[in-house]
Design a protein around this motif. Structure first.
Motif, mmCIF file in Angstrom:
data_model
loop_
_atom_site.group_PDB
_atom_site.id
_atom_site.type_symbol
_atom_site.label_atom_id
_atom_site.label_comp_id
_atom_site.label_asym_id
_atom_site.label_seq_id
_atom_site.Cartn_x
_atom_site.Cartn_y
_atom_site.Cartn_z
ATOM 1 N N PRO A 208 40.860 43.162 73.501
ATOM 2 C CA PRO A 208 40.544 43.374 72.082
ATOM 3 C C PRO A 208 39.857 44.718 71.868
ATOM 4 C CG PRO A 208 39.993 41.144 72.706
ATOM 5 C CD PRO A 208 40.373 41.867 73.978
ATOM 6 N N GLY A 209 40.369 45.499 70.930
ATOM 7 C CA GLY A 209 39.765 46.788 70.619
ATOM 8 C C GLY A 209 40.242 47.930 71.490
ATOM 9 N N LYS A 210 41.133 47.627 72.443
ATOM 10 C CA LYS A 210 41.650 48.682 73.316
ATOM 11 C C LYS A 210 43.151 48.829 73.126
ATOM 12 C CE LYS A 210 38.063 48.522 76.813
ATOM 13 N NZ LYS A 210 37.748 48.584 78.261
ATOM 14 N N GLU A 211 43.683 49.907 73.676
ATOM 15 C CA GLU A 211 45.123 50.162 73.537
ATOM 16 C C GLU A 211 45.930 49.179 74.370
ATOM 17 O OE1 GLU A 211 45.158 54.980 72.653
ATOM 18 O OE2 GLU A 211 46.409 54.123 74.231
ATOM 19 N N ARG A 212 47.129 48.900 73.878
ATOM 20 C CA ARG A 212 48.029 48.037 74.600
ATOM 21 C C ARG A 212 48.571 48.783 75.821
ATOM 22 N NH1 ARG A 212 51.458 44.466 70.659
ATOM 23 N NH2 ARG A 212 49.315 43.794 70.307
ATOM 24 N N GLU A 213 48.600 48.105 76.949
ATOM 25 C CA GLU A 213 48.993 48.716 78.225
ATOM 26 C C GLU A 213 50.298 48.087 78.714
ATOM 27 O OE1 GLU A 213 46.239 47.861 81.329
ATOM 28 O OE2 GLU A 213 47.406 48.874 82.886
ATOM 29 N N PHE A 214 51.254 48.928 79.034
ATOM 30 C CA PHE A 214 52.524 48.455 79.579
ATOM 31 C C PHE A 214 52.296 47.840 80.961
ATOM 32 C CE2 PHE A 214 56.909 48.212 80.574
ATOM 33 C CZ PHE A 214 57.064 48.685 81.873
ATOM 34 N N VAL A 215 52.979 46.727 81.216
ATOM 35 C CA VAL A 215 52.888 46.075 82.518
ATOM 36 C C VAL A 215 54.248 46.111 83.224
ATOM 37 C CG1 VAL A 215 52.419 43.920 83.725
ATOM 38 C CG2 VAL A 215 51.011 44.576 81.757
ATOM 39 N N ALA A 216 55.258 45.546 82.565
ATOM 40 C CA ALA A 216 56.583 45.459 83.183
ATOM 41 C C ALA A 216 57.619 45.210 82.100
ATOM 42 C CB ALA A 216 56.625 44.332 84.213
ATOM 43 N N ALA A 217 58.864 45.580 82.400
ATOM 44 C CA ALA A 217 59.950 45.337 81.456
ATOM 45 C C ALA A 217 61.244 45.121 82.217
ATOM 46 C CB ALA A 217 60.095 46.498 80.478
ATOM 47 N N VAL A 218 62.159 44.418 81.580
ATOM 48 C CA VAL A 218 63.455 44.119 82.194
ATOM 49 C C VAL A 218 64.543 44.344 81.149
ATOM 50 C CG1 VAL A 218 63.232 41.638 81.665
ATOM 51 C CG2 VAL A 218 64.790 42.396 83.482
ATOM 52 N N ALA A 219 65.626 44.953 81.596
ATOM 53 C CA ALA A 219 66.756 45.191 80.701
ATOM 54 C C ALA A 219 67.452 43.879 80.349
ATOM 55 C CB ALA A 219 67.739 46.145 81.359
ATOM 56 N N ARG A 220 68.295 43.932 79.356
ATOM 57 C CA ARG A 220 68.945 42.711 78.875
ATOM 58 C C ARG A 220 69.773 42.035 79.955
ATOM 59 N NH1 ARG A 220 72.984 45.622 74.519
ATOM 60 N NH2 ARG A 220 74.183 46.881 75.992
ATOM 61 N N SER A 221 70.299 42.832 80.877
ATOM 62 C CA SER A 221 71.115 42.273 81.948
ATOM 63 C C SER A 221 70.282 41.582 83.015
ATOM 64 C CB SER A 221 71.924 43.391 82.610
ATOM 65 O OG SER A 221 71.045 44.294 83.258
ATOM 66 N N GLY A 222 69.017 41.948 83.062
ATOM 67 C CA GLY A 222 68.143 41.420 84.103
ATOM 68 C C GLY A 222 68.156 42.232 85.381
ATOM 69 N N VAL A 223 68.988 43.261 85.425
ATOM 70 C CA VAL A 223 69.147 44.024 86.672
ATOM 71 C C VAL A 223 68.127 45.143 86.776
ATOM 72 C CG1 VAL A 223 70.706 45.492 87.978
ATOM 73 C CG2 VAL A 223 71.585 43.453 86.820
ATOM 74 N N ILE A 224 67.910 45.867 85.690
ATOM 75 C CA ILE A 224 67.029 47.040 85.705
ATOM 76 C C ILE A 224 65.637 46.629 85.251
ATOM 77 C CG2 ILE A 224 66.663 49.362 84.829
ATOM 78 C CD1 ILE A 224 69.679 49.473 84.274
ATOM 79 N N THR A 225 64.641 47.042 86.026
ATOM 80 C CA THR A 225 63.252 46.726 85.704
ATOM 81 C C THR A 225 62.395 47.983 85.769
ATOM 82 O OG1 THR A 225 62.806 46.178 88.017
ATOM 83 C CG2 THR A 225 63.404 44.357 86.568
ATOM 84 N N GLN A 226 61.249 47.910 85.118
ATOM 85 C CA GLN A 226 60.254 48.980 85.151
ATOM 86 C C GLN A 226 58.895 48.325 85.349
ATOM 87 O OE1 GLN A 226 60.428 52.372 84.617
ATOM 88 N NE2 GLN A 226 62.152 52.830 83.260
ATOM 89 N N TYR A 227 58.006 49.019 86.064
ATOM 90 C CA TYR A 227 56.670 48.497 86.300
ATOM 91 C C TYR A 227 55.645 49.603 86.122
ATOM 92 C CZ TYR A 227 58.961 44.475 88.416
ATOM 93 O OH TYR A 227 59.741 43.360 88.629
ATOM 94 N N ALA A 228 54.481 49.209 85.663
ATOM 95 C CA ALA A 228 53.341 50.119 85.681
ATOM 96 C C ALA A 228 52.915 50.315 87.129
ATOM 97 C CB ALA A 228 52.192 49.535 84.869
ATOM 98 N N ASP A 229 52.415 51.495 87.426
ATOM 99 C CA ASP A 229 51.988 51.785 88.802
ATOM 100 C C ASP A 229 50.900 50.823 89.260
ATOM 101 O OD1 ASP A 229 52.297 55.421 88.536
ATOM 102 O OD2 ASP A 229 53.785 53.859 88.951
ATOM 103 N N THR A 230 50.086 50.354 88.326
ATOM 104 C CA THR A 230 48.964 49.488 88.679
ATOM 105 C C THR A 230 49.399 48.106 89.152
ATOM 106 O OG1 THR A 230 48.789 48.918 86.335
ATOM 107 C CG2 THR A 230 47.292 50.617 87.168
ATOM 108 N N VAL A 231 50.650 47.724 88.852
ATOM 109 C CA VAL A 231 51.098 46.382 89.234
ATOM 110 C C VAL A 231 52.300 46.410 90.175
ATOM 111 C CG1 VAL A 231 50.260 45.512 87.026
ATOM 112 C CG2 VAL A 231 52.699 46.029 87.303
ATOM 113 N N LYS A 232 52.846 47.587 90.399
ATOM 114 C CA LYS A 232 54.051 47.702 91.224
ATOM 115 C C LYS A 232 53.782 47.152 92.624
ATOM 116 C CE LYS A 232 56.318 51.334 90.230
ATOM 117 N NZ LYS A 232 56.760 52.745 90.110
ATOM 118 N N GLY A 233 54.694 46.314 93.090
ATOM 119 C CA GLY A 233 54.543 45.700 94.398
ATOM 120 C C GLY A 233 53.795 44.380 94.358
ATOM 121 N N ARG A 234 53.122 44.086 93.241
ATOM 122 C CA ARG A 234 52.385 42.820 93.112
ATOM 123 C C ARG A 234 53.014 41.909 92.056
ATOM 124 N NH1 ARG A 234 47.317 42.801 91.202
ATOM 125 N NH2 ARG A 234 47.573 44.712 89.973
ATOM 126 N N PHE A 235 53.530 42.506 90.988
ATOM 127 C CA PHE A 235 54.105 41.733 89.886
ATOM 128 C C PHE A 235 55.627 41.860 89.921
ATOM 129 C CE2 PHE A 235 50.327 41.969 86.666
ATOM 130 C CZ PHE A 235 49.472 41.537 87.668
#
Length: 124
Positions: free
Chosen positions: A41-68
């Motif tokens: 609350p009161g802070k900027e929204r932070e990206f964590v992870a995303a997946v393309a509609r196909s489910g094949v392509i993903t993106q991760y924040a460096d802070t969670v890569k390898g864990r999430f």
């Protein structure tokens, strides 16, 4: 009416795992890219992870890569976020979102629909 409903949050200890789910309704789920963000609350929204509609392509924040791991089930209309090796700094409110671009974008402004969030607390 589009609804995104997150679940699976809770209180865990450092090193534990959680799996968040985001159930979608009211939209053609398979054409939307899906993302997870977190925000105090009161802070900027932070990206964590995303997946393309196909489910094949993903993106991760460096802070969670390898864990999430983000995944999706286009039959059940659910997006998952598997969170392993949780750290106290992962404590936050987690939100899922849907983007009509279909891509795994990191930009909150490109998301059309948002859930209400689920809280994750990681104790040390």
């Amino acid at each position: 009416q589009v609804r995104l409903v997150e679940s699976g949050g809770g209180l865990v200890q450092a090193g534990d795992s959680l799996r968040l789910s985001c159930a979608a309704s009211g939209l053609t789920f398979s054409v939307y890219g899906m993302g997870w963000f977190r925000q105090h609350p009161g802070k900027e929204r932070e990206f964590v992870a995303a997946v393309a509609r196909s489910g094949v392509i993903t993106q991760y924040a460096d802070t969670v890569k390898g864990r999430f791991t983000i995944s999706r089930d286009n039959v059940k209309n659910i997006t998952y976020l598997q969170m392993n090796s949780l750290k106290p700094e992962d404590t936050n409110f987690y939100y899922c979102a849907a983007t009509g671009t279909g891509r795994p974008t990191r930009l909150p402004d490109q998301y059309d629909f948002w859930g209400r969030g689920t809280q994750v607390i990681v104790s040390s």
